[in-house]
Scaffold this motif. Structure first.
Motif, mmCIF file in Angstrom:
data_model
loop_
_atom_site.group_PDB
_atom_site.id
_atom_site.type_symbol
_atom_site.label_atom_id
_atom_site.label_comp_id
_atom_site.label_asym_id
_atom_site.label_seq_id
_atom_site.Cartn_x
_atom_site.Cartn_y
_atom_site.Cartn_z
ATOM 1 N N ALA A 30 0.828 -1.209 0.000
ATOM 2 C CA ALA A 30 0.000 0.000 0.000
ATOM 3 C C ALA A 30 0.863 1.260 0.000
ATOM 4 N N GLU A 31 1.983 1.226 0.731
ATOM 5 C CA GLU A 31 2.900 2.371 0.758
ATOM 6 C C GLU A 31 3.519 2.599 -0.612
ATOM 7 N N LYS A 32 3.869 1.521 -1.315
ATOM 8 C CA LYS A 32 4.409 1.659 -2.669
ATOM 9 C C LYS A 32 3.402 2.340 -3.594
ATOM 10 N N LEU A 33 2.142 1.980 -3.432
ATOM 11 C CA LEU A 33 1.099 2.565 -4.274
ATOM 12 C C LEU A 33 0.929 4.054 -3.996
ATOM 13 N N THR A 34 0.886 4.437 -2.730
ATOM 14 C CA THR A 34 0.717 5.859 -2.417
ATOM 15 C C THR A 34 1.930 6.671 -2.865
ATOM 16 N N GLN A 35 3.122 6.086 -2.772
ATOM 17 C CA GLN A 35 4.307 6.802 -3.246
ATOM 18 C C GLN A 35 4.305 6.921 -4.772
ATOM 19 N N PHE A 36 3.702 5.954 -5.448
ATOM 20 C CA PHE A 36 3.516 6.081 -6.904
ATOM 21 C C PHE A 36 2.607 7.258 -7.206
ATOM 22 N N TRP A 37 1.539 7.409 -6.443
ATOM 23 C CA TRP A 37 0.668 8.572 -6.628
ATOM 24 C C TRP A 37 1.432 9.877 -6.402
ATOM 25 N N ALA A 38 2.413 9.844 -5.490
ATOM 26 C CA ALA A 38 3.162 11.054 -5.138
ATOM 27 C C ALA A 38 4.318 11.341 -6.086
ATOM 28 N N GLY A 39 4.519 10.480 -7.095
ATOM 29 C CA GLY A 39 5.540 10.772 -8.080
ATOM 30 C C GLY A 39 6.679 9.789 -8.171
ATOM 31 N N GLU A 40 6.699 8.786 -7.297
ATOM 32 C CA GLU A 40 7.774 7.798 -7.337
ATOM 33 C C GLU A 40 7.489 6.738 -8.404
ATOM 34 N N PRO A 41 8.529 6.086 -8.915
ATOM 35 C CA PRO A 41 8.307 5.034 -9.919
ATOM 36 C C PRO A 41 7.683 3.786 -9.301
ATOM 37 N N PHE A 42 7.040 2.994 -10.133
ATOM 38 C CA PHE A 42 6.442 1.736 -9.695
ATOM 39 C C PHE A 42 6.580 0.753 -10.847
ATOM 40 N N SER A 43 7.093 -0.413 -10.561
ATOM 41 C CA SER A 43 7.341 -1.413 -11.588
ATOM 42 C C SER A 43 6.034 -1.875 -12.236
ATOM 43 N N ILE A 44 5.972 -1.738 -13.563
ATOM 44 C CA ILE A 44 4.797 -2.236 -14.277
ATOM 45 C C ILE A 44 4.667 -3.741 -14.108
ATOM 46 N N ALA A 45 5.822 -4.422 -14.075
ATOM 47 C CA ALA A 45 5.794 -5.885 -13.908
ATOM 48 C C ALA A 45 5.145 -6.265 -12.575
ATOM 49 N N GLU A 46 5.483 -5.537 -11.510
ATOM 50 C CA GLU A 46 4.886 -5.851 -10.214
ATOM 51 C C GLU A 46 3.398 -5.546 -10.204
ATOM 52 N N MET A 47 3.005 -4.437 -10.850
ATOM 53 C CA MET A 47 1.581 -4.109 -10.889
ATOM 54 C C MET A 47 0.808 -5.161 -11.677
ATOM 55 N N ARG A 48 1.376 -5.619 -12.780
ATOM 56 C CA ARG A 48 0.714 -6.670 -13.557
ATOM 57 C C ARG A 48 0.591 -7.952 -12.742
ATOM 58 N N LYS A 49 1.631 -8.275 -12.006
ATOM 59 C CA LYS A 49 1.621 -9.488 -11.181
ATOM 60 C C LYS A 49 0.485 -9.432 -10.163
ATOM 61 N N ARG A 50 0.347 -8.285 -9.495
ATOM 62 C CA ARG A 50 -0.722 -8.145 -8.494
ATOM 63 C C ARG A 50 -2.097 -8.193 -9.148
ATOM 64 N N LEU A 51 -2.240 -7.559 -10.298
ATOM 65 C CA LEU A 51 -3.523 -7.585 -10.997
ATOM 66 C C LEU A 51 -3.864 -9.003 -11.459
ATOM 67 N N ARG A 52 -2.844 -9.730 -11.910
ATOM 68 C CA ARG A 52 -3.067 -11.107 -12.345
ATOM 69 C C ARG A 52 -3.531 -11.977 -11.180
ATOM 70 N N GLU A 53 -2.893 -11.790 -10.016
ATOM 71 C CA GLU A 53 -3.272 -12.564 -8.831
ATOM 72 C C GLU A 53 -4.724 -12.309 -8.437
ATOM 73 N N ALA A 54 -5.171 -11.064 -8.640
ATOM 74 C CA ALA A 54 -6.542 -10.712 -8.269
ATOM 75 C C ALA A 54 -7.546 -11.020 -9.373
#
Length: 422
Positions: free
Chosen positions: A175-199
């Motif tokens: 959750a902290e990684k996500l909020t920091q992405f909203w604040a301008g920090e990078p976020f791995s597309i691969a990790e986001m895809r992995k989480r979306l796939r799991e859900a």
């Protein structure tokens, strides 16, 4: 009043005096002096009302305030910020500088997030906003629905991240990684895809890398709505020292004028962001730059010669931005004698409380229409400081005019080109 309370009052008064002495206003000095610029405050409060009632499709609304060096623009911005906080708006203060060029949305977004103040909360702004989200509220439902409609053109990493944030509340690190992405920090597309796939949601999103500028513009739109969804009234940006753009290269000035248009009245070229923006500039900018450097003519000619759609759209926005700086600014009004007297007495009381003495009356500056409020304030405080140290001293204050340099700065041009390429 007990000794502890007296010391608290003294410290507040000293902070106010230090802010007034340095010309960098703070909450204490603003609360002590208030402002005499009633027409500007009334217009700003109208913008607050309009934005708090706005739909998600509204673009930015804003205004530009002009005044001479030391006339009180920064003090007024601080006052407007206090007004907005009291009405439950999140407030960001951005000072245009080498590190924060007006025409660079990525630098502007980072500055806005870093300086953001959330009403009645003291933690990191993005964390406080995220913590205030209520997933069963109508405001949150409206944000979620807007992000997931086909017409929404924002980067789909933002809509996907909001859905993941809601669903993975038990995973604090994620959750902290996500909020920091909203604040301008990078976020791995691969990790986001992995989480979306799991859900089981991966098929609902098209995730891809975009230009940093485009993502920053989308983040402005996203966070402004996130703030509203969290129960706050909206987002206010206070943008100081816009006159620095006079030292940019011609094309950088053109991009800056286009940004001024976007902040003040929105632009169809960018995603709508329901944000209130107040910008400040000096009162001679039109004469020295728009006319003196020939920007009114040079920028349309330069952009028109390229014969490309992108330059044509930039030209339209830049011309609109120049018109705003030229004829649609709200000008600070010079204080009259009654206002100067009230300010003098207020500062005299604050100085007395700060240093536990009874300041005598001082002459300060001759009251002339050419003098600025900061000059009067500095003169009074300096003379009281000197007399407090030596009661027999008779101070006399003189004024030196400060000239603003509008010459193009080659170092700035190179630095901004480097920022845009990274």
């Amino acid at each position: 009043m007990d000794q502890e309370s007296l010391e608290d009052v003294r410290q507040i008064a000293r902070r106010a005096i230090e802010a007034l002495r340095s010309g960098v206003p703070n909450g204490e000095s603003v609360k002590a002096l208030g402002t005499t610029q009633r027409s500007i405050v009334d217009r700003f409060e109208g913008l607050l009302t309009e934005t708090s009632d706005a739909t998600s499709d509204r673009s930015s609304l804003g205004m530009v305030i002009k005044g001479g060096f030391g006339s009180g623009k920064s003090h007024l911005l601080e006052y407007l910020g206090e007004v907005a906080l009291a009405k439950r708006f999140v407030v960001s203060k951005i000072v245009i500088s080498k590190e924060t060029p007006l025409h660079n949305p990525t630098a502007m977004f980072r500055a806005a997030i870093a300086s953001a103040k959330v009403p009645e909360r003291s933690g990191s702004a993005i964390d406080e906003i995220a913590a205030a989200l209520k997933f069963d509220s109508p405001r949150y439902a409206a944000l979620y629905s807007w992000l997931h409609q086909p017409e929404c053109k924002l980067d789909q990493r933002l809509s996907a991240s909001l859905r993941l944030f809601e669903s993975f509340q038990g995973d604090e690190e994620f959750a902290e990684k996500l909020t920091q992405f909203w604040a301008g920090e990078p976020f791995s597309i691969a990790e986001m895809r992995k989480r979306l796939r799991e859900a089981g949601w991966l098929g609902g999103y098209s995730l891809r890398s975009t230009k940093a500028m485009d993502l920053s513009l989308d983040r402005f739109a996203f966070v402004s709505r996130l703030i509203h969804a969290a129960g706050f009234s909206g987002w206010v940006l206070l943008i100081d020292e816009v006159e620095l753009i006079g030292r940019y290269s011609l094309m950088q000035r053109a991009k800056s004028y286009a940004e001024i248009r976007r902040w003040v009245e929105g632009s169809k070229k960018y995603p709508p962001s329901p944000i209130i923006s107040v910008l400040t500039s000096v009162d001679d900018f039109e004469g020295e730059v728009l006319i003196g450097k020939g920007d009114y003519n040079k920028i349309p000619q330069r952009l028109g010669a390229k014969d490309r759609l992108e330059e044509a759209m930039l030209s339209i926005d830049a011309i609109a931005g120049m018109k705003i700086l030229g004829s649609r600014q709200s000008e600070l009004q010079s204080p009259n004698d009654n206002e100067l007297n009230a300010t003098y007495e207020a500062i005299r009381r604050i100085h007395g409380a700060a240093y536990n003495w009874d300041p005598p009356h001082v002459g300060g500056l001759e009251r002339l229409g050419s003098n600025r409020m900061r000059q009067y304030v500095r003169a009074w405080i300096n003379e009281w400081d000197l007399i407090r140290l030596d009661p027999t001293f008779i101070p006399q204050t003189t004024v030196t005019k400060v000239e603003i340099d509008y010459g193009e700065d080659g170092d700035l041009t190179q630095l901004f080109d480097l920022l845009e390429s990274t």
